[in-house]
Design a protein around this motif. Structure first.
Motif, PDB file in Angstrom:
ATOM      1  N   GLU A  79       9.232 -24.510 -45.182  1.00  0.00           N
ATOM      2  CA  GLU A  79       8.175 -25.148 -44.409  1.00  0.00           C
ATOM      3  C   GLU A  79       7.118 -25.757 -45.332  1.00  0.00           C
ATOM      4  O   GLU A  79       6.650 -26.872 -45.105  1.00  0.00           O
ATOM      5  CB  GLU A  79       7.541 -24.124 -43.454  1.00  0.00           C
ATOM      6  N   ALA A  80       6.752 -25.041 -46.398  1.00  0.00           N
ATOM      7  CA  ALA A  80       5.768 -25.561 -47.354  1.00  0.00           C
ATOM      8  C   ALA A  80       6.311 -26.811 -48.049  1.00  0.00           C
ATOM      9  O   ALA A  80       5.591 -27.805 -48.209  1.00  0.00           O
ATOM     10  CB  ALA A  80       5.415 -24.491 -48.389  1.00  0.00           C
ATOM     11  N   PHE A  81       7.576 -26.785 -48.435  1.00  0.00           N
ATOM     12  CA  PHE A  81       8.197 -27.946 -49.080  1.00  0.00           C
ATOM     13  C   PHE A  81       8.173 -29.151 -48.142  1.00  0.00           C
ATOM     14  O   PHE A  81       7.776 -30.251 -48.532  1.00  0.00           O
ATOM     15  CB  PHE A  81       9.636 -27.612 -49.491  1.00  0.00           C
ATOM     16  N   LYS A  82       8.581 -28.947 -46.904  1.00  0.00           N
ATOM     17  CA  LYS A  82       8.597 -30.045 -45.926  1.00  0.00           C
ATOM     18  C   LYS A  82       7.186 -30.565 -45.663  1.00  0.00           C
ATOM     19  O   LYS A  82       6.971 -31.773 -45.545  1.00  0.00           O
ATOM     20  CB  LYS A  82       9.250 -29.587 -44.629  1.00  0.00           C
ATOM     21  N   ARG A  83       6.218 -29.662 -45.578  1.00  0.00           N
ATOM     22  CA  ARG A  83       4.830 -30.057 -45.334  1.00  0.00           C
ATOM     23  C   ARG A  83       4.301 -30.909 -46.489  1.00  0.00           C
ATOM     24  O   ARG A  83       3.702 -31.968 -46.273  1.00  0.00           O
ATOM     25  CB  ARG A  83       3.959 -28.810 -45.137  1.00  0.00           C
ATOM     26  N   PHE A  84       4.525 -30.473 -47.735  1.00  0.00           N
ATOM     27  CA  PHE A  84       4.020 -31.212 -48.895  1.00  0.00           C
ATOM     28  C   PHE A  84       4.717 -32.559 -49.063  1.00  0.00           C
ATOM     29  O   PHE A  84       4.087 -33.539 -49.455  1.00  0.00           O
ATOM     30  CB  PHE A  84       4.161 -30.397 -50.175  1.00  0.00           C
ATOM     31  N   THR A  85       6.007 -32.616 -48.797  1.00  0.00           N
ATOM     32  CA  THR A  85       6.741 -33.871 -49.014  1.00  0.00           C
ATOM     33  C   THR A  85       6.525 -34.890 -47.899  1.00  0.00           C
ATOM     34  O   THR A  85       6.934 -36.044 -48.041  1.00  0.00           O
ATOM     35  CB  THR A  85       8.252 -33.617 -49.191  1.00  0.00           C
ATOM     36  N   THR A  86       5.868 -34.478 -46.825  1.00  0.00           N
ATOM     37  CA  THR A  86       5.576 -35.433 -45.747  1.00  0.00           C
ATOM     38  C   THR A  86       4.093 -35.785 -45.659  1.00  0.00           C
ATOM     39  O   THR A  86       3.730 -36.652 -44.873  1.00  0.00           O
ATOM     40  CB  THR A  86       6.052 -34.892 -44.379  1.00  0.00           C
ATOM     41  N   ARG A  87       3.263 -35.146 -46.459  1.00  0.00           N
ATOM     42  CA  ARG A  87       1.834 -35.475 -46.454  1.00  0.00           C
ATOM     43  C   ARG A  87       1.618 -36.817 -47.160  1.00  0.00           C
ATOM     44  O   ARG A  87       2.170 -37.050 -48.240  1.00  0.00           O
ATOM     45  CB  ARG A  87       1.029 -34.390 -47.171  1.00  0.00           C
ATOM     46  N   ASP A  88       0.810 -37.679 -46.575  1.00  0.00           N
ATOM     47  CA  ASP A  88       0.582 -38.988 -47.180  1.00  0.00           C
ATOM     48  C   ASP A  88      -0.428 -38.948 -48.321  1.00  0.00           C
ATOM     49  O   ASP A  88      -0.577 -39.935 -49.047  1.00  0.00           O
ATOM     50  CB  ASP A  88       0.154 -40.011 -46.125  1.00  0.00           C
ATOM     51  N   ILE A 107      16.068 -29.926 -51.647  1.00  0.00           N
ATOM     52  CA  ILE A 107      15.739 -30.772 -52.794  1.00  0.00           C
ATOM     53  C   ILE A 107      16.798 -31.848 -52.982  1.00  0.00           C
ATOM     54  O   ILE A 107      16.479 -33.002 -53.259  1.00  0.00           O
ATOM     55  CB  ILE A 107      15.541 -29.905 -54.058  1.00  0.00           C
ATOM     56  N   LYS A 108      18.054 -31.495 -52.799  1.00  0.00           N
ATOM     57  CA  LYS A 108      19.128 -32.495 -52.934  1.00  0.00           C
ATOM     58  C   LYS A 108      19.043 -33.552 -51.844  1.00  0.00           C
ATOM     59  O   LYS A 108      19.390 -34.705 -52.069  1.00  0.00           O
ATOM     60  CB  LYS A 108      20.492 -31.825 -52.917  1.00  0.00           C
ATOM     61  N   GLU A 109      18.563 -33.178 -50.659  1.00  0.00           N
ATOM     62  CA  GLU A 109      18.416 -34.134 -49.557  1.00  0.00           C
ATOM     63  C   GLU A 109      17.205 -35.049 -49.747  1.00  0.00           C
ATOM     64  O   GLU A 109      17.154 -36.125 -49.165  1.00  0.00           O
ATOM     65  CB  GLU A 109      18.258 -33.393 -48.229  1.00  0.00           C
ATOM     66  N   PHE A 110      16.238 -34.622 -50.546  1.00  0.00           N
ATOM     67  CA  PHE A 110      15.000 -35.377 -50.737  1.00  0.00           C
ATOM     68  C   PHE A 110      15.267 -36.570 -51.657  1.00  0.00           C
ATOM     69  O   PHE A 110      15.596 -36.406 -52.823  1.00  0.00           O
ATOM     70  CB  PHE A 110      13.921 -34.468 -51.322  1.00  0.00           C
ATOM     71  N   LYS A 111      15.112 -37.771 -51.142  1.00  0.00           N
ATOM     72  CA  LYS A 111      15.452 -38.988 -51.908  1.00  0.00           C
ATOM     73  C   LYS A 111      14.267 -39.921 -52.125  1.00  0.00           C
ATOM     74  O   LYS A 111      14.420 -40.974 -52.713  1.00  0.00           O
ATOM     75  CB  LYS A 111      16.562 -39.769 -51.185  1.00  0.00           C
ATOM     76  N   GLN A 112      13.084 -39.558 -51.644  1.00  0.00           N
ATOM     77  CA  GLN A 112      11.926 -40.440 -51.751  1.00  0.00           C
ATOM     78  C   GLN A 112      11.409 -40.514 -53.187  1.00  0.00           C
ATOM     79  O   GLN A 112      11.540 -39.562 -53.957  1.00  0.00           O
ATOM     80  CB  GLN A 112      10.805 -39.926 -50.851  1.00  0.00           C
ATOM     81  N   ALA A 113      10.784 -41.638 -53.507  1.00  0.00           N
ATOM     82  CA  ALA A 113      10.147 -41.787 -54.818  1.00  0.00           C
ATOM     83  C   ALA A 113       8.754 -41.157 -54.819  1.00  0.00           C
ATOM     84  O   ALA A 113       8.315 -40.605 -55.817  1.00  0.00           O
ATOM     85  CB  ALA A 113      10.051 -43.259 -55.192  1.00  0.00           C
ATOM     86  N   ILE A 114       8.061 -41.266 -53.686  1.00  0.00           N
ATOM     87  CA  ILE A 114       6.730 -40.681 -53.551  1.00  0.00           C
ATOM     88  C   ILE A 114       6.735 -39.787 -52.326  1.00  0.00           C
ATOM     89  O   ILE A 114       7.092 -40.252 -51.244  1.00  0.00           O
ATOM     90  CB  ILE A 114       5.643 -41.764 -53.414  1.00  0.00           C
ATOM     91  N   PRO A 115       6.386 -38.552 -52.460  1.00  0.00           N
ATOM     92  CA  PRO A 115       5.898 -37.920 -53.681  1.00  0.00           C
ATOM     93  C   PRO A 115       7.036 -37.631 -54.658  1.00  0.00           C
ATOM     94  O   PRO A 115       8.159 -37.363 -54.254  1.00  0.00           O
ATOM     95  CB  PRO A 115       5.273 -36.618 -53.186  1.00  0.00           C
ATOM     96  N   ALA A 116       6.705 -37.722 -55.935  1.00  0.00           N
ATOM     97  CA  ALA A 116       7.664 -37.370 -56.971  1.00  0.00           C
ATOM     98  C   ALA A 116       7.862 -35.860 -56.938  1.00  0.00           C
ATOM     99  O   ALA A 116       6.910 -35.113 -56.731  1.00  0.00           O
ATOM    100  CB  ALA A 116       7.151 -37.807 -58.337  1.00  0.00           C
ATOM    101  N   LEU A 117       9.076 -35.418 -57.131  1.00  0.00           N
ATOM    102  CA  LEU A 117       9.399 -33.998 -57.091  1.00  0.00           C
ATOM    103  C   LEU A 117       9.783 -33.543 -58.491  1.00  0.00           C
ATOM    104  O   LEU A 117      10.725 -34.065 -59.076  1.00  0.00           O
ATOM    105  CB  LEU A 117      10.549 -33.752 -56.115  1.00  0.00           C
ATOM    106  N   LEU A 118       9.040 -32.590 -59.037  1.00  0.00           N
ATOM    107  CA  LEU A 118       9.287 -32.092 -60.382  1.00  0.00           C
ATOM    108  C   LEU A 118       9.455 -30.586 -60.360  1.00  0.00           C
ATOM    109  O   LEU A 118       8.678 -29.876 -59.729  1.00  0.00           O
ATOM    110  CB  LEU A 118       8.133 -32.458 -61.316  1.00  0.00           C
TER     111      LEU A 118
END
Length: 148
Positions: A79-88, A107-118
């Motif tokens: 839930e935290a991962f989904k929340r952070f990766t969808t915040r503008d 993480i493998k499903e996440f393909k967006q450039a922003i936010p960058a995932l490190l």
């Protein structure tokens, strides 16, 4: 002008990279403007990052960090991962690699450039480049790896 703890020139870094927010001021987030760094990690790692001044709590009490301990469930991490990766207002999401291993499918499903995932190491879990999703993508891009 934003204040920089210890006067380390954070403002110039902030202007150059456009991603670090050192003060909790409300801003409109558009492409090219300042964004937050969010982090999902253990308490010690998050404490270190908070000491640098990267912590933020907005007026709705939404934080840009999530502490994972032995009592944290996988669904809470997801839930935290989904929340952070969808915040503008988030430009980078840092995830401790040992925690990233628990949510590898997300993480493998996440393909967006922003936010960058490190993925980052922690004091108890050293970095393993072979498990890092960003490194795997770079290897594929440059022909040094295979798609999995």
């Amino acid at each position: 002008q934003l204040a920089c703890p210890l006067d380390l020139g954070c403002h110039s870094v902030q202007k150059k990279w456009g991603i670090v927010q050192m003060a909790s001021k409300r801003r409109k987030y558009k492409e090219g403007e300042e964004r937050l760094i969010a982090i999902i990690a253990d308490e010690d790692t998050i404490t270190g990052f908070l000491l640098t001044g990267m912590g933020d709590v907005d007026p709705r009490k939404s934080k840009n960090f999530f502490v994972v301990d032995s009592k944290t469930s996988q669904s809470q991490i997801e839930e935290a991962f989904k929340r952070f990766t969808t915040r503008d207002d988030v430009g980078i999401v840092l995830v401790a690699q040992n925690i990233a291993n628990d949510i590898r499918y997300l993480i493998k499903e996440f393909k967006q450039a922003i936010p960058a995932l490190l993925e980052i190491p922690t004091k108890d879990h050293p970095y393993d480049a072979s498990k890092d999703s960003l490194m795997q993508r770079c290897n594929i891009l440059f022909g040094d790896g295979e798609s999995s």
